[in-house]
Design an enzyme around this catalytic site. Structure first.
Site, short mmCIF file in Angstrom:
data_model
loop_
_atom_site.label_atom_id
_atom_site.label_comp_id
_atom_site.label_asym_id
_atom_site.label_seq_id
_atom_site.Cartn_x
_atom_site.Cartn_y
_atom_site.Cartn_z
NE ARG A 36 -3.54 0.16 -0.30
CZ ARG A 36 -3.64 0.64 -0.93
NH1 ARG A 36 -4.09 -0.29 -2.65
NH2 ARG A 36 -5.06 1.68 -1.64
CB CYS A 68 -0.05 6.99 9.20
SG CYS A 68 -0.77 5.84 9.68
#
Length: 338
Positions: A11, A154
């Site tokens: 991803r 993140c």
């Protein structure tokens, strides 16, 4: 031109490649190689078509063991041992280490021994790396001699700029965090075995608590915040975009308008392009494909007793982070050349 390779094309690896072409940074960074054990046909197909981020506009083709994106030629490798990768022959400046499995300095140095000049890890790492960077906050700590760097997580990239702003303006005494994170590929589609018993359960049917080291990640970027934060995390049945519920106790007395004004000014100033602010009635899917690290939802700001502040932050946990990988790698090269 910076010559880079991606090790691990999942991803984040694919988001990095696509973000490179969409961000305009292709004139500064060239992806020379991708090392991924999957079949080349699957690599090319998932580059062109993506359920979350849509179709990649440049035409992607597979020719022999190369992926062609327009006039760009990217070598596809299938080497499980990083020490055997041909980085020296390819003159690789930086490896984006995106497997999620190589997280410490010793393991990353296999890329250095193979000829790469630097490694940027797309994950929180062990403490022995040269630095952990949240771009916009502490990239000035990068030095020419740094060879192995972590881009944090993140959620760390989402929350640290906000904590930094609040601390500089009001002083932060302590905080508690709940991360509401989209499902990830370490979860199950239907019930199946996993070492974490909660992750044995179907991702699409439950809100699933998972362990998080976010509080420790904050301390690594902002050492003066040591022992001031605790965090929990839950995974929810969406495929992308994360929300963070942040509660902080401040030194100063504030109101909602003051907090929002300070955060909006930071978003339009020092943290422009990194931090965002909105007062629109938006939902998670509205932040899909947003390149910023964090967006403050001003409609959800609350203040209790003048010093307890609750905020809601949004981030695209794939796309925003991939864009920061690009930014941090450029900062690494700039530090090396200074």
């Amino acid at each position: 031109m910076i010559r880079v390779a991606i090790n691990g094309y999942g991803r984040i690896g694919r988001s990095i490649l696509r973000a490179l072409y969409e961000s305009g940074k292709r004139q500064q960074i060239q992806i020379v190689a991708i090392n991924e054990l999957a079949k080349p046909e699957a690599i090319v197909h998932l580059t062109q078509y993506d359920t979350t981020h849509g179709r990649f506009q440049p035409r992607v083709k597979l020719v022999d063991d190369q992926m062609l994106i327009g006039d760009d030629v990217i070598k596809i490798l299938h080497e499980p041992d990083p020490a055997k990768l041909p980085w020296r022959e390819m003159d690789i400046d930086i490896v984006y280490e995106a497997t999620g499995a190589i997280l410490d300095r010793n393991s990353c140095e296999a890329h250095i021994h193979a000829g790469a000049k630097q490694v940027l890890i797309s994950h929180p790492s062990s403490a022995d790396v040269d630095g952990t960077i949240v771009y916009g906050v502490n990239q000035d700590l990068l030095r020419a001699e740094h060879t192995v760097v972590s881009n944090a997580s993140c959620t760390t990239n989402c929350i640290v700029p906000v904590i930094d702003v609040l601390d500089k303006h009001f002083g932060v005494k302590s905080g508690a965090i709940t991360t509401i994170h989209s499902a990830m590929n370490d979860q199950q589609v239907i019930d199946a075995y996993h070492d974490d018993l909660r992750r044995t359960r179907a991702a699409g049917q439950s809100i699933i608590p998972v362990d998080t080291k976010l509080a420790r990640g904050i301390e690594r970027i902002l050492p003066h915040m040591k022992d001031k934060f605790e965090a929990i995390s839950v995974r929810v049945p969406t495929i992308n975009v994360t929300a963070i519920d942040l509660s902080v106790t401040l030194d100063k007395t504030v109101d909602i308008a003051t907090v929002n004004q300070v955060l909006e000014l930071a978003a339009n100033g020092r943290f422009n392009g990194i931090l965002g602010y909105t007062d629109e009635p938006l939902v998670s899917c509205d932040f899909n494909h947003d390149p910023r690290s964090s967006i403050v939802d001003g409609t959800q700001t609350r203040v209790s007793a003048g010093q307890l502040v609750k905020l809601l932050l949004w981030c695209d946990n794939e796309w925003g982070f991939a864009n920061r990988m690009l930014d941090t790698s450029l900062a690494m090269i700039a530090a090396k050349q200074s």
